[in-house]
Enzyme design. Structure first.
Site, PDB file in Angstrom:
ATOM      1  N   GLY A  17       2.795  63.920  82.790  1.00  7.97           N
ATOM      2  CA  GLY A  17       2.518  64.494  81.703  1.00  7.97           C
ATOM      3  C   GLY A  17       0.754  65.282  81.828  1.00  7.97           C
ATOM      4  O   GLY A  17       0.688  63.321  81.334  1.00  7.97           O
ATOM      5  N   GLU A 177      -0.160  78.839  59.903  1.00  8.31           N
ATOM      6  CA  GLU A 177      -0.755  79.607  60.801  1.00  8.31           C
ATOM      7  C   GLU A 177       0.031  80.014  61.497  1.00  8.31           C
ATOM      8  O   GLU A 177      -0.554  81.862  60.510  1.00  8.31           O
ATOM      9  CB  GLU A 177      -1.728  77.991  61.639  1.00  8.31           C
ATOM     10  CG  GLU A 177      -2.221  77.001  60.973  1.00  8.31           C
ATOM     11  CD  GLU A 177      -2.447  76.227  62.531  1.00  8.31           C
ATOM     12  OE1 GLU A 177      -3.119  75.558  62.026  1.00  8.31           O
ATOM     13  OE2 GLU A 177      -1.485  76.276  63.677  1.00  8.31           O
TER      14      GLU A 177
HETATM   15  C1  FAD Z   1       2.772  74.965  68.136  1.00  6.92           C
HETATM   16  C2  FAD Z   1       2.056  73.195  68.084  1.00  6.92           C
HETATM   17  C3  FAD Z   1       0.228  73.402  67.299  1.00  6.92           C
HETATM   18  C4  FAD Z   1      -0.380  71.908  67.201  1.00  6.92           C
HETATM   19  N1  FAD Z   1      -1.361  72.157  66.671  1.00  6.92           N
HETATM   20  C5  FAD Z   1      -1.844  70.693  66.756  1.00  6.92           C
HETATM   21  C6  FAD Z   1      -3.352  71.022  65.603  1.00  6.92           C
HETATM   22  O1  FAD Z   1      -3.475  71.753  64.980  1.00  6.92           O
HETATM   23  N2  FAD Z   1      -3.440  69.203  65.909  1.00  6.92           N
HETATM   24  C7  FAD Z   1      -3.509  68.493  66.524  1.00  6.92           C
HETATM   25  O2  FAD Z   1      -3.676  67.296  66.882  1.00  6.92           O
HETATM   26  N3  FAD Z   1      -2.174  68.349  67.388  1.00  6.92           N
HETATM   27  C8  FAD Z   1      -1.505  69.848  67.017  1.00  6.92           C
HETATM   28  N4  FAD Z   1      -0.486  70.024  67.589  1.00  6.92           N
HETATM   29  C9  FAD Z   1      -0.176  68.342  68.560  1.00  6.92           C
HETATM   30  C10 FAD Z   1       0.104  68.245  69.643  1.00  6.92           C
HETATM   31  O3  FAD Z   1      -0.269  69.202  70.436  1.00  6.92           O
HETATM   32  C11 FAD Z   1       0.405  67.178  70.436  1.00  6.92           C
HETATM   33  O4  FAD Z   1       0.499  65.940  69.976  1.00  6.92           O
HETATM   34  C12 FAD Z   1      -0.489  66.942  71.563  1.00  6.92           C
HETATM   35  O5  FAD Z   1       0.002  68.019  72.725  1.00  6.92           O
HETATM   36  C13 FAD Z   1       0.355  65.444  72.004  1.00  6.92           C
HETATM   37  O6  FAD Z   1       0.464  65.048  73.591  1.00  6.92           O
HETATM   38  P1  FAD Z   1       0.761  64.415  75.445  1.00  6.92           P
HETATM   39  O7  FAD Z   1       0.073  63.318  75.493  1.00  6.92           O
HETATM   40  O8  FAD Z   1       1.856  63.518  73.963  1.00  6.92           O
HETATM   41  O9  FAD Z   1       2.097  65.947  75.056  1.00  6.92           O
HETATM   42  P2  FAD Z   1       1.467  67.358  75.335  1.00  6.92           P
HETATM   43  O10 FAD Z   1      -0.056  67.480  75.338  1.00  6.92           O
HETATM   44  O11 FAD Z   1       2.404  68.105  74.399  1.00  6.92           O
HETATM   45  O12 FAD Z   1       2.254  67.139  76.788  1.00  6.92           O
HETATM   46  C14 FAD Z   1       3.289  66.564  77.699  1.00  6.92           C
HETATM   47  C15 FAD Z   1       3.283  67.286  78.917  1.00  6.92           C
HETATM   48  O13 FAD Z   1       4.165  66.641  79.524  1.00  6.92           O
HETATM   49  C16 FAD Z   1       4.326  67.329  80.688  1.00  6.92           C
HETATM   50  N5  FAD Z   1       6.166  67.657  80.623  1.00  6.92           N
HETATM   51  C17 FAD Z   1       6.840  66.805  79.942  1.00  6.92           C
HETATM   52  N6  FAD Z   1       8.549  66.580  80.558  1.00  6.92           N
HETATM   53  C18 FAD Z   1       7.771  66.213  81.509  1.00  6.92           C
HETATM   54  C19 FAD Z   1       8.607  66.338  82.250  1.00  6.92           C
HETATM   55  N7  FAD Z   1       9.951  65.540  82.748  1.00  6.92           N
HETATM   56  N8  FAD Z   1       8.885  65.848  84.189  1.00  6.92           N
HETATM   57  C20 FAD Z   1       7.248  66.300  84.069  1.00  6.92           C
HETATM   58  N9  FAD Z   1       6.402  66.625  83.049  1.00  6.92           N
HETATM   59  C21 FAD Z   1       6.489  66.691  81.920  1.00  6.92           C
HETATM   60  C22 FAD Z   1       4.382  68.404  79.835  1.00  6.92           C
HETATM   61  O14 FAD Z   1       4.938  69.623  80.887  1.00  6.92           O
HETATM   62  C23 FAD Z   1       3.470  68.234  79.568  1.00  6.92           C
HETATM   63  O15 FAD Z   1       1.777  69.207  80.291  1.00  6.92           O
HETATM   64  C24 FAD Z   1       0.261  70.980  67.617  1.00  6.92           C
HETATM   65  C25 FAD Z   1       1.915  70.998  68.783  1.00  6.92           C
HETATM   66  C26 FAD Z   1       2.105  72.457  68.424  1.00  6.92           C
HETATM   67  C27 FAD Z   1       3.514  72.324  69.506  1.00  6.92           C
END
Ligand code: FAD
Length: 431
Positions: A17, A177
């Site tokens: 990820g 939003e």
């Molecule tokens: C519409 C929206 C608005 C948001 N607004 C805000 C905001 O204003 N402020 C804020 O702080 N947070 C916001 N968030 C939340 C924030 O985006 C998440 O908390 C953050 O992205 C989490 O980070 P992460 O690294 O856990 O996962 P992510 O950033 O979601 O990254 C996960 C990655 O894993 C990859 N992945 C998933 N499954 C697999 C697999 N099986 N194999 C290979 N790759 C995989 C995906 O492609 C992705 O690139 C928002 C989320 C959304 C959906």
């Protein structure tokens, strides 16, 4: 061309990820005696907080996403793989990819994020898409713009009204939003473009099961957001759970509302990593990690970000937001460095909440720092500056700032393109 030979003997860190958590861990491992393989099923890192602006035609997809391979090009010890992960074999210390091949690791960082959840009603998804990926955003943009196009040609007043009704389910930051921006699109951006319809008559309906909008914010900021949304013409229905989503519209409480466009902004389900790892999970499917973010009994496997369930110092759950994922990415990078030096492990992960932000519309936002709250235009400018700061690359920062200034000054949204999908993919069905 970079060669991996000189790094082949190093401790191998596999990161699944390249979202906020995974990418932060990789950045924080720069200079450590490791080689890294980062695996993502998409070729881009996505700035999800601005996805709603792609969905509402304010920004282009390329302004909020960057190729992962390009972001990491100056790090010869990193290999980027475009692949989906289907499973993990913790005994063999291997990640299983979607083509059946496997990837051995010494340390594993699972950062696979979350997706929207339909509370057991996955059959609603085709009618009420959620917002998580660029494809989701362009699908929603397409549905919104096509609804106006079809309304322009529709002669039946009831069908035209349904085409001009936009329902958003869930009044958290994303729902608020979306509702505010769709209302502005209908009232300020589009009216001059159409001849047979008055786009200002469009209904934007926000439905929330909880008793207030922005439930995670202080009550006075919720109340402000509520009034501001109503000022933009958004109709808000609180304390009413949606019980049905179909091609014709939604049912909430005792009300049936005909609507061509429904957007789902409620509920989150973690990636299935807990199943891959056979690890304990909470109700949202997040792995219940130890205080050092490792999987119980697997000190070499870290789970971070939206996929992890861990408590903040006050006992409340660490929220699923980008700063939390980044803090966890930084923490596990430090933990791996210390272990490689043979030093004792870090103290428990401690989340620091910097504040909560949400925009309601052009020049309207709320910011909750806990000790200090801000609303209105100043909050909007601060929100804008913070988001521009966190974007990657000068070109994107300039481009997004210009797009916003254009919206600000002229009410014009430059990304009003109906692309992707089939020509007739929109509801309700043509007669
Ligand atoms: C519409 C929206 C608005 C948001 N607004 C805000 C905001 O204003 N402020 C804020 O702080 N947070 C916001 N968030 C939340 C924030 O985006 C998440 O908390 C953050 O992205 C989490 O980070 P992460 O690294 O856990 O996962 P992510 O950033 O979601 O990254 C996960 C990655 O894993 C990859 N992945 C998933 N499954 C697999 C697999 N099986 N194999 C290979 N790759 C995989 C995906 O492609 C992705 O690139 C928002 C989320 C959304 C959906």
């Amino acid at each position: 061309m970079a060669t991996l030979d000189e790094f082949s003997d190093r401790h191998h860190v596999v990161v699944i990820g390249a979202g906020f958590g995974g990418l932060e861990a990789v950045h924080r491992l720069a200079g450590a005696p490791v080689r890294i393989t980062i695996v993502d099923r998409r070729n881009h890192h996505l700035f999800q907080p601005l996805l709603y602006q792609v969905a509402t035609a304010s920004l282009a997809t390329s302004e909020i996403a960057w190729p992962i391979r390009h972001l990491l090009r100056k790090r010869p010890e990193i290999t980027t793989l475009l692949a989906g992960v289907n499973d993990i074999d913790p005994e063999a210390r291997r990640v299983i990819l979607d083509d059946g091949s496997t990837l051995a690791y010494d340390s594993l960082i699972v950062a696979t994020g979350a997706r929207h959840a339909y509370f057991g009603h996955d059959d609603w998804e085709p009618f009420a898409p959620g917002l998580k990926t660029l494809e989701d955003a362009t699908t929603i943009r397409r549905r919104i713009l096509l609804a106006f196009e079809k309304a322009e040609r529709e002669t039946d007043p009831l069908r035209q009204a349904a085409l001009l009704t936009f329902v958003i389910i869930g009044a958290g930051p994303t729902g608020v939003e979306l509702a505010g921006t769709i209302a502005e699109l209908a009232r300020s951006t589009l009216p001059e473009d159409f001849r047979n319809i008055d786009t200002r008559r469009a209904r934007v309906v926000l439905i929330e099961a909880a008793p207030r909008v922005l439930g995670g914010f202080a009550p006075d900021l919720s109340a402000y957001a509520h009034r501001a949304l109503e000022g933009l013409g958004v109709e808000i229905f609180l304390g009413q759970a949606v019980s049905q989503c179909t091609a014709e519209g939604v049912v909430y409480g005792d009300t049936t509302l005909a609507a061509a466009t429904i957007i789902w902004a409620a509920g989150v389900q973690a990636s299935p990593a807990a199943g891959w790892l056979d690890a304990p999970a909470d109700r949202a499917g997040r792995v219940k990690v130890e205080a050092d973010l490792t999987v119980p009994g697997r000190p070499e496997i870290f789970v971070i970000g939206d996929t992890a369930s861990v408590a903040a110092p006050d006992g409340s759950p660490v929220p699923g937001i980008a700063p939390a994922a980044k803090q966890q990415g930084k923490y596990v990078a430090t933990a791996i460095r210390l272990r490689l030096r043979g030093e004792r492990v870090l103290p428990a992960f401690r989340y620091k909440h910097a504040g909560s932000l949400a925009t309601i519309g052009k020049r309207l936002a709320v910011i909750d720092f806990g000790f200090f709250k801000l609303r209105g235009a100043l909050a909007w400018w601060l929100w804008g500056l913070a988001h521009i700061y966190f974007l990657i690359g000068v070109r994107n920062r300039v481009s997004v700032a210009l797009s916003w200034l254009w919206v600000h000054a002229r009410d014009q949204r430059s990304s009003r393109l109906i692309t992707q999908g089939r020509e007739n993919e929109s509801r309700p069905k043509q007669r």
